[in-house]
Scaffold this motif. Structure first.
Motif, PDB file in Angstrom:
ATOM      1  N   SER A  69      14.277 -53.610 106.260  1.00  0.00           N
ATOM      2  CA  SER A  69      13.553 -53.354 107.132  1.00  0.00           C
ATOM      3  C   SER A  69      14.460 -52.677 108.618  1.00  0.00           C
ATOM      4  CB  SER A  69      12.782 -54.556 108.033  1.00  0.00           C
ATOM      5  OG  SER A  69      13.691 -55.550 108.127  1.00  0.00           O
ATOM      6  N   ALA A  70      15.638 -52.649 108.186  1.00  0.00           N
ATOM      7  CA  ALA A  70      16.644 -51.838 109.184  1.00  0.00           C
ATOM      8  C   ALA A  70      15.952 -50.452 109.548  1.00  0.00           C
ATOM      9  CB  ALA A  70      17.990 -51.814 108.741  1.00  0.00           C
ATOM     10  N   PRO A  71      16.228 -50.142 110.693  1.00  0.00           N
ATOM     11  CA  PRO A  71      15.956 -48.774 111.383  1.00  0.00           C
ATOM     12  C   PRO A  71      16.447 -47.767 110.301  1.00  0.00           C
ATOM     13  CG  PRO A  71      16.851 -50.095 113.144  1.00  0.00           C
ATOM     14  CD  PRO A  71      17.115 -50.754 111.711  1.00  0.00           C
ATOM     15  N   ARG A  72      15.699 -46.544 110.347  1.00  0.00           N
ATOM     16  CA  ARG A  72      16.326 -45.289 109.574  1.00  0.00           C
ATOM     17  C   ARG A  72      16.005 -44.118 110.373  1.00  0.00           C
ATOM     18  NH1 ARG A  72      16.679 -44.964 103.948  1.00  0.00           N
ATOM     19  NH2 ARG A  72      15.879 -46.913 102.745  1.00  0.00           N
ATOM     20  N   ILE A  73      17.333 -43.328 110.207  1.00  0.00           N
ATOM     21  CA  ILE A  73      17.210 -41.968 110.989  1.00  0.00           C
ATOM     22  C   ILE A  73      17.408 -40.882 109.767  1.00  0.00           C
ATOM     23  CG2 ILE A  73      18.371 -42.789 112.964  1.00  0.00           C
ATOM     24  CD1 ILE A  73      20.777 -41.816 111.814  1.00  0.00           C
ATOM     25  N   GLY A  74      16.643 -39.863 110.095  1.00  0.00           N
ATOM     26  CA  GLY A  74      16.581 -38.836 109.087  1.00  0.00           C
ATOM     27  C   GLY A  74      16.137 -37.543 109.363  1.00  0.00           C
ATOM     28  N   VAL A  75      16.041 -36.369 108.606  1.00  0.00           N
ATOM     29  CA  VAL A  75      15.413 -35.228 108.980  1.00  0.00           C
ATOM     30  C   VAL A  75      15.124 -34.781 107.909  1.00  0.00           C
ATOM     31  CG1 VAL A  75      17.730 -34.390 108.212  1.00  0.00           C
ATOM     32  CG2 VAL A  75      16.140 -33.097 109.999  1.00  0.00           C
ATOM     33  N   HIS A  76      13.957 -33.923 108.061  1.00  0.00           N
ATOM     34  CA  HIS A  76      13.109 -33.077 106.844  1.00  0.00           C
ATOM     35  C   HIS A  76      13.274 -31.793 107.113  1.00  0.00           C
ATOM     36  CE1 HIS A  76       9.070 -32.728 108.451  1.00  0.00           C
ATOM     37  NE2 HIS A  76       9.222 -33.844 108.894  1.00  0.00           N
ATOM     38  N   ALA A  77      13.530 -30.782 106.156  1.00  0.00           N
ATOM     39  CA  ALA A  77      13.714 -29.392 106.520  1.00  0.00           C
ATOM     40  C   ALA A  77      12.702 -28.750 105.385  1.00  0.00           C
ATOM     41  CB  ALA A  77      14.913 -28.832 106.199  1.00  0.00           C
ATOM     42  N   ASP A  78      11.718 -27.965 105.856  1.00  0.00           N
ATOM     43  CA  ASP A  78      10.602 -27.420 104.895  1.00  0.00           C
ATOM     44  C   ASP A  78      10.697 -26.025 105.029  1.00  0.00           C
ATOM     45  OD1 ASP A  78       9.823 -30.266 104.457  1.00  0.00           O
ATOM     46  OD2 ASP A  78       9.296 -30.393 106.519  1.00  0.00           O
ATOM     47  N   TYR A  79      10.332 -25.263 104.041  1.00  0.00           N
ATOM     48  CA  TYR A  79      10.072 -23.886 103.942  1.00  0.00           C
ATOM     49  C   TYR A  79       8.814 -23.437 102.884  1.00  0.00           C
ATOM     50  CZ  TYR A  79      11.063 -19.050 102.597  1.00  0.00           C
ATOM     51  OH  TYR A  79      11.155 -17.760 102.363  1.00  0.00           O
ATOM     52  N   GLY A  80       8.050 -22.623 103.548  1.00  0.00           N
ATOM     53  CA  GLY A  80       7.033 -21.954 102.923  1.00  0.00           C
ATOM     54  C   GLY A  80       7.084 -20.404 103.124  1.00  0.00           C
ATOM     55  N   SER A  81       7.476 -19.457 102.018  1.00  0.00           N
ATOM     56  CA  SER A  81       7.615 -18.115 102.235  1.00  0.00           C
ATOM     57  C   SER A  81       6.396 -17.351 102.903  1.00  0.00           C
ATOM     58  CB  SER A  81       8.155 -17.540 101.115  1.00  0.00           C
ATOM     59  OG  SER A  81       7.075 -17.581  99.980  1.00  0.00           O
ATOM     60  N   GLY A  82       6.533 -16.446 103.544  1.00  0.00           N
ATOM     61  CA  GLY A  82       5.475 -15.602 103.921  1.00  0.00           C
ATOM     62  C   GLY A  82       5.646 -14.209 103.904  1.00  0.00           C
ATOM     63  N   GLY A  83       4.566 -13.342 104.113  1.00  0.00           N
ATOM     64  CA  GLY A  83       4.820 -11.891 103.850  1.00  0.00           C
ATOM     65  C   GLY A  83       3.897 -11.438 102.943  1.00  0.00           C
ATOM     66  N   GLY A  84       2.968 -10.372 103.416  1.00  0.00           N
ATOM     67  CA  GLY A  84       1.959  -9.692 102.414  1.00  0.00           C
ATOM     68  C   GLY A  84       0.470 -10.169 102.714  1.00  0.00           C
ATOM     69  N   GLY A  85       0.417 -10.933 103.988  1.00  0.00           N
ATOM     70  CA  GLY A  85      -1.153 -11.268 104.257  1.00  0.00           C
ATOM     71  C   GLY A  85      -1.623  -9.846 105.092  1.00  0.00           C
ATOM     72  N   TYR A  86      -0.803  -9.094 105.739  1.00  0.00           N
ATOM     73  CA  TYR A  86      -1.341  -7.913 106.317  1.00  0.00           C
ATOM     74  C   TYR A  86      -0.610  -6.745 106.150  1.00  0.00           C
ATOM     75  CZ  TYR A  86      -3.822 -11.303 109.184  1.00  0.00           C
ATOM     76  OH  TYR A  86      -4.465 -12.478 109.625  1.00  0.00           O
ATOM     77  N   THR A  87       0.074  -6.679 104.769  1.00  0.00           N
ATOM     78  CA  THR A  87       0.825  -5.836 104.365  1.00  0.00           C
ATOM     79  C   THR A  87       0.515  -5.315 102.846  1.00  0.00           C
ATOM     80  OG1 THR A  87       2.772  -6.796 103.908  1.00  0.00           O
ATOM     81  CG2 THR A  87       2.566  -5.696 106.079  1.00  0.00           C
ATOM     82  N   GLN A  88       0.761  -4.370 102.360  1.00  0.00           N
ATOM     83  CA  GLN A  88       0.677  -4.102 100.826  1.00  0.00           C
ATOM     84  C   GLN A  88       1.964  -4.708 100.003  1.00  0.00           C
ATOM     85  OE1 GLN A  88      -2.177  -3.188  99.489  1.00  0.00           O
ATOM     86  NE2 GLN A  88      -2.978  -3.383 101.663  1.00  0.00           N
ATOM     87  N   GLY A  89       1.762  -4.278  98.757  1.00  0.00           N
ATOM     88  CA  GLY A  89       2.889  -4.644  97.954  1.00  0.00           C
ATOM     89  C   GLY A  89       2.992  -6.183  97.463  1.00  0.00           C
ATOM     90  N   THR A  90       4.083  -6.734  97.166  1.00  0.00           N
ATOM     91  CA  THR A  90       4.209  -7.947  96.601  1.00  0.00           C
ATOM     92  C   THR A  90       3.776  -9.197  97.735  1.00  0.00           C
ATOM     93  OG1 THR A  90       6.097  -7.605  95.234  1.00  0.00           O
ATOM     94  CG2 THR A  90       5.891  -9.806  95.655  1.00  0.00           C
ATOM     95  N   LEU A  91       3.018 -10.075  97.221  1.00  0.00           N
ATOM     96  CA  LEU A  91       2.480 -11.069  98.097  1.00  0.00           C
ATOM     97  C   LEU A  91       3.650 -12.108  97.975  1.00  0.00           C
ATOM     98  CD1 LEU A  91       0.217 -12.207 100.100  1.00  0.00           C
ATOM     99  CD2 LEU A  91      -0.940 -13.271  97.851  1.00  0.00           C
ATOM    100  N   ARG A  92       4.109 -12.625  99.286  1.00  0.00           N
ATOM    101  CA  ARG A  92       5.196 -13.654  99.335  1.00  0.00           C
ATOM    102  C   ARG A  92       4.572 -14.786  99.936  1.00  0.00           C
ATOM    103  NH1 ARG A  92       9.367 -11.274  97.208  1.00  0.00           N
ATOM    104  NH2 ARG A  92       9.683  -8.915  97.383  1.00  0.00           N
ATOM    105  N   ASN A  93       3.225 -14.716 100.216  1.00  0.00           N
ATOM    106  CA  ASN A  93       2.671 -16.201 101.103  1.00  0.00           C
ATOM    107  C   ASN A  93       2.498 -17.388 100.201  1.00  0.00           C
ATOM    108  OD1 ASN A  93       2.120 -15.740 103.960  1.00  0.00           O
ATOM    109  ND2 ASN A  93       0.375 -14.396 103.507  1.00  0.00           N
ATOM    110  N   ALA A  94       3.337 -18.100 100.439  1.00  0.00           N
ATOM    111  CA  ALA A  94       3.249 -19.626  99.569  1.00  0.00           C
ATOM    112  C   ALA A  94       1.652 -20.112  99.821  1.00  0.00           C
ATOM    113  CB  ALA A  94       4.204 -20.651 100.280  1.00  0.00           C
TER     114      ALA A  94
END
Length: 217
Positions: A69-94
């Protein structure tokens, strides 16, 4: 895994997509350290366009003390690719058809599409039967030519037309009180401080507060 995707959720395009998911997850405890890492590649077709997207989630905490039950310190790093929602070509939106968007925002302001997020956090037990967690999250967008997306994958209208990468900063707190082994009270609070992308598109700060009681049969 494959999933059909409504195209209206990504920018101005409305087609049906078939998206495949290939990934790996590593999780567990190493002494006082707990890790949970996930990497997913998404591919397929969005109408006649090719899909090539990525999502990565890395959460890790360090227990300060020997007791569970001791305290915990941490960090989370998250990534979701983007690109293509408003352009043409390959869609990179996750896009993830399943998942818990509360992980990114209690108020469901954000999702892991065109998103980079880093969130230092701490969790502790201030009293017997009470668990508390505090977190401060920094959020940017991956592609400045694409919009910022909500938890239901609809864009914040106008964000695709403004410059900048900084989306928001979110201060978050959660308290869970185990009244009995079956009865608990949970309170969540969050304040979103809008950054340059949201403010330039006309959006402002927002707050969220919720409390509920849970009973397990």
């Amino acid at each position: 895994m494959a999933a059909a995707q409504p195209g209206g959720n990504l920018g101005r395009h409305r087609v049906t997509a078939v998206r495949y998911y290939a990934g790996a997850r590593l999780w567990g405890d190493i002494g006082p350290v707990a890790v949970d890492w996930t990497l997913v590649h998404q591919y397929g077709n969005f109408g006649t366009r090719r899909i090539a997207a990525w999502q990565a989630f890395a959460a890790q905490t360090l227990r300060i003390g020997t007791d569970k039950s001791a305290p915990r310190i941490g960090v989370h790093a998250d990534y979701g690719s983007g690109g293509g929602g408003y352009t043409q070509g390959t869609l990179r939106n996750a896009y993830a058809p399943y998942g818990n968007n509360v992980y990114f925002s209690y108020g469901l302001f954000l999702t892991a599409t065109n998103l980079i997020a880093v969130a230092p956090n701490v969790s502790f037990q201030p009293a017997k039967g009470v668990r508390a967690s505090l977190e401060y999250q920094f959020a940017w967008r991956d592609d400045a030519r694409d919009a910022v997306y909500r938890a239901n994958y609809t864009p914040y209208v106008g964000t695709e037309r403004v410059a900048g990468t900084a989306v928001a900063q979110l201060a978050r707190a959660q308290i869970v009180y185990a009244i009995t082994p079956r009865l608990s009270l949970t309170t969540r609070a969050e304040y979103l401080r809008a950054q340059e992308v949201l403010t330039r598109a006309g959006y402002r700060d927002s707050a969220f507060l919720a409390t509920w009681v849970s009973f397990r049969f």
